[in-house]
Design a protein around this motif. Structure first.
Motif, PDB file in Angstrom:
ATOM      1  N   ASN A  92     -92.003  -7.912  75.430  1.00  0.00           N
ATOM      2  CA  ASN A  92     -92.157  -8.209  76.757  1.00  0.00           C
ATOM      3  C   ASN A  92     -92.152 -10.096  77.286  1.00  0.00           C
ATOM      4  O   ASN A  92     -92.327 -10.262  78.333  1.00  0.00           O
ATOM      5  CB  ASN A  92     -93.777  -7.964  77.474  1.00  0.00           C
ATOM      6  CG  ASN A  92     -94.744  -8.180  76.484  1.00  0.00           C
ATOM      7  OD1 ASN A  92     -94.660  -8.996  75.487  1.00  0.00           O
ATOM      8  ND2 ASN A  92     -95.949  -7.920  76.841  1.00  0.00           N
TER       9      ASN A  92
ATOM     10  N   GLY B 283     -87.489 -12.574  77.092  1.00  0.00           N
ATOM     11  CA  GLY B 283     -86.606 -13.196  78.220  1.00  0.00           C
ATOM     12  C   GLY B 283     -87.326 -14.502  78.372  1.00  0.00           C
ATOM     13  O   GLY B 283     -86.521 -15.615  78.555  1.00  0.00           O
TER      14      GLY B 283
ATOM     15  N   ASP C 236     -89.487 -12.796  83.087  1.00  0.00           N
ATOM     16  CA  ASP C 236     -89.656 -11.231  82.615  1.00  0.00           C
ATOM     17  C   ASP C 236     -89.876 -10.412  83.693  1.00  0.00           C
ATOM     18  O   ASP C 236     -89.880  -9.076  83.363  1.00  0.00           O
ATOM     19  CB  ASP C 236     -90.397 -11.178  81.519  1.00  0.00           C
ATOM     20  CG  ASP C 236     -89.807 -11.678  80.122  1.00  0.00           C
ATOM     21  OD1 ASP C 236     -88.555 -11.305  79.893  1.00  0.00           O
ATOM     22  OD2 ASP C 236     -90.200 -12.592  79.543  1.00  0.00           O
TER      23      ASP C 236
ATOM     24  N   ASN D  99     -83.374  -6.324  80.096  1.00  0.00           N
ATOM     25  CA  ASN D  99     -84.599  -6.643  80.308  1.00  0.00           C
ATOM     26  C   ASN D  99     -85.686  -5.476  79.640  1.00  0.00           C
ATOM     27  O   ASN D  99     -85.422  -4.421  80.416  1.00  0.00           O
ATOM     28  CB  ASN D  99     -85.105  -7.124  81.738  1.00  0.00           C
ATOM     29  CG  ASN D  99     -86.465  -7.442  81.835  1.00  0.00           C
ATOM     30  OD1 ASN D  99     -87.268  -7.791  80.861  1.00  0.00           O
ATOM     31  ND2 ASN D  99     -86.816  -7.654  83.054  1.00  0.00           N
TER      32      ASN D  99
END
Length: 581
Positions: free
Chosen positions: A187, A190, A383, A511
């Motif tokens: 998580n 990104g 994110d 993602n």
């Protein structure tokens, strides 16, 4: 811990090597027992905050790679201050300009070399070693560049230094981006990768700032402007040397104890548990992908030595890897091409529209401020958005800004609004959206590949991107001089339009997805296979039709021969006339 309450744990099936007693009822040996072992978290977490340790390593890798774009932006403004020294060495301005071009471009060639070296080292030694070696080369290169005015043949020494610096950055950029994609929990992946673009924007801004007349942009101090990155490279080298290897790489190499210690260094206990589960699932998936072919007798059919070259060839034969590579090449190579224009030649462009040299440098600096602020601010919520949205929407906005720049700089409208006002404003907007699309592109590319393919894929992308950028920057200044900004922007706007359409059509969303989930998006068939079979089928039908029509075939053959004879006759007459003349 109660096993019945563990609903998310990954079961590792370990087949016992000891065979059971063959005295079974049917006289055949029993299958080996299957034991279930749960991932065991050992309390090896070092003191301190894991988030702080991860942040320091992430920032250090970014400083040793993308922050060094500082060295590309700083030379754009240093030429006036450096020219007296170059004229004293080379006497003529033409020779001085040629030496400066070699000094500037040597780093680009080094980047491509460094990407290739990173593949060689990572193939046998993991992620950390090429990052450490690359950072050391960064430091050596900057130190050699600083000697330009203090040693004999200083320009040659500085050119070699920039080449070495480029090699170091290419190594850190390739292996470091892979390492960054493997260190954080899913998580936060990104956001961690987006720091690369943040460092690039800060480097570009820092290079333009430090080269102003108020700082080091003077004939006495200009060489020191190129040594500023040492202030961040030396602490970064210290931090990277003391950081452990990538836990994901260690797991794939079956170094489980080291992997768990490294994981506890970078992540909290809660994140460690989930990350280890994901890595073990990915490891099983990877083992299935690279599983050796077994014949009916249980013998391996693989005979070739597992060399780097054989590995590259085998991966290129895999449609999943090749398709991901083609998408990655397109995404990173063509992301916001306007960057090459504004960052490299904005000062020259603004001077052409009526600004003085000092005001053009100041306008370039102001132009870079918003993108640096946006790149830092975006890290806090990166994110929370889809990667494709952050890539496509800014590209569409760039098309609009580029189109407006073409319109306002055209002869019919150039008198309505002063170009030295409107062009810097549009360039600022263009670079601002570039900060968003750039962060998304640098996050997407490592995510498209499986763990064993990340270094190879990232290296190929880096080599192609830097080679393309080198060719583009070598042509842009001449194109601007001969055709003007309005005509030069036309292909840039067209390419950005194509870029938005292609990424919308073929780029998968990455993602929050694991590498194996992303890999399922790509077909195992080699790209172009269906098109080849279609063309082959059509050609076969045409050949069958022609062979069934001998009269038609003879007519076509006669026409081809007649055209050939006329061409040869005309060619012979032309030669005869030249000889006679």
């Amino acid at each position: 811990m109660d096993p019945s309450k563990n609903t998310r744990g990954v079961h590792i099936f370990v087949i016992s090597n000891e065979l059971e007693d063959s005295n079974s009822e049917d006289g055949k040996p029993k299958p080996p027992d299957v034991h279930i072992r749960m991932p065991r978290m050992v309390n090896t977490c070092p003191p301190g905050s894991s988030s702080l340790r991860l942040a320091l390593v992430v920032l250090s890798i970014g400083a040793a790679s993308h922050f060094l774009l500082f060295l590309d932006s700083v030379v754009d403004n240093l030429l006036p201050a450096a020219m007296p020294f170059f004229l004293s060495v080379y006497e003529t301005k033409e020779n001085a300009n040629h030496a400066w071009e070699m000094l500037v471009s040597s780093r680009i060639y080094g980047l491509a070399i460094g990407c290739f070296i990173a593949v060689l080292l990572s193939h046998r030694h993991g992620r950390k070693l090429p990052v450490v070696v690359g950072t050391i080369l960064d430091v050596i290169g900057v130190i050699l560049t600083l000697l330009i005015t203090y040693v004999p043949h200083g320009v040659t020494v500085a050119t070699i230094g920039r080449l070495i610096n480029g090699i170091g950055q290419g190594m850190v950029q390739t292996a470091g981006s892979v390492m960054l994609s493997e260190l954080p929990p899913l998580n936060k992946r990104g956001t961690v990768l987006a720091t690369l673009t943040m460092w690039a924007c800060m480097g570009e801004l820092g290079g333009m700032t430090i080269s102003l007349d108020d700082f080091f942009g003077t004939p006495e101090l200009w060489q020191w402007a190129m040594g500023f990155p040492l202030l961040v490279l030396l602490p970064a080298l210290y931090i990277i040397c003391h950081a452990p290897e990538s836990p994901r790489y260690l797991f794939l190499e079956n170094r489980e104890n080291e992997a768990r210690k490294a994981m506890s260094y970078y992540q909290s206990p809660a994140d460690c548990k989930q990350s280890i589960e994901e890595i073990l699932i990915e490891k099983q998936y990877t083992l299935q992908m690279v599983k050796e072919k077994i014949d009916e007798n249980g013998n391996s059919s693989k005979k070739e030595k597992d060399t780097l070259w054989n590995t590259i060839i085998e991966r290129l034969k895999d449609g999943k890897f090749t398709r991901a590579l083609l998408i990655a090449l397109f995404v990173q190579t063509f992301v916001h091409l306007d960057d090459w224009l504004w960052i490299s030649y904005s000062t020259q462009i603004f001077e052409n529209f009526g600004l003085s040299s000092g005001k053009a440098q100041t306008a370039s600096l102001i132009m870079s401020l918003p993108q640096a602020v946006i790149s830092v601010a975006l890290l806090g919520c990166f994110d929370n958005f889809d990667r494709r949205t952050l890539l496509i929407v800014p590209t569409i906005l760039s098309v609009i800004f580029g189109f407006l720049a073409i319109v306002f700089s055209s002869p019919g409208l150039s008198n309505l609004v002063p170009l030295f006002v409107i062009i810097p404003i549009l360039a600022t907007f263009d670079l601002s959206v570039a900060a968003i699309s750039g962060e998304s592109a640098y996050a997407i590319v490592p995510e498209l590949f499986l763990a064993n393919d990340k270094v190879l894929g990232s290296a190929i992308v880096g080599i192609v991107q830097n080679g393309f950028g080198g060719v583009l920057t070598n042509c842009l200044l001449t194109a601007l001089t001969n055709h003007g900004i309005s005509n030069v922007l036309v292909p840039f706007v067209a390419m950005n339009t194509i870029y938005a359409a292609v990424t919308y059509k073929w780029l998968p969303e990455t993602n929050g997805k694991t590498p194996q989930e992303i890999s399922r998006h790509f077909s195992p068939e080699f790209p172009g296979t269906n098109f080849y079979l279609y063309v082959k089928h059509k050609c076969s039908k045409i050949a069958a039709y022609l062979t069934a029509k001998p009269v038609l075939l003879n007519v076509i053959s006669f026409i081809v021969q007649l055209v050939g004879c006329i061409f040869l006759l005309d060619f012979g007459v032309s030669i005869f006339k030249k000889i006679g003349a």
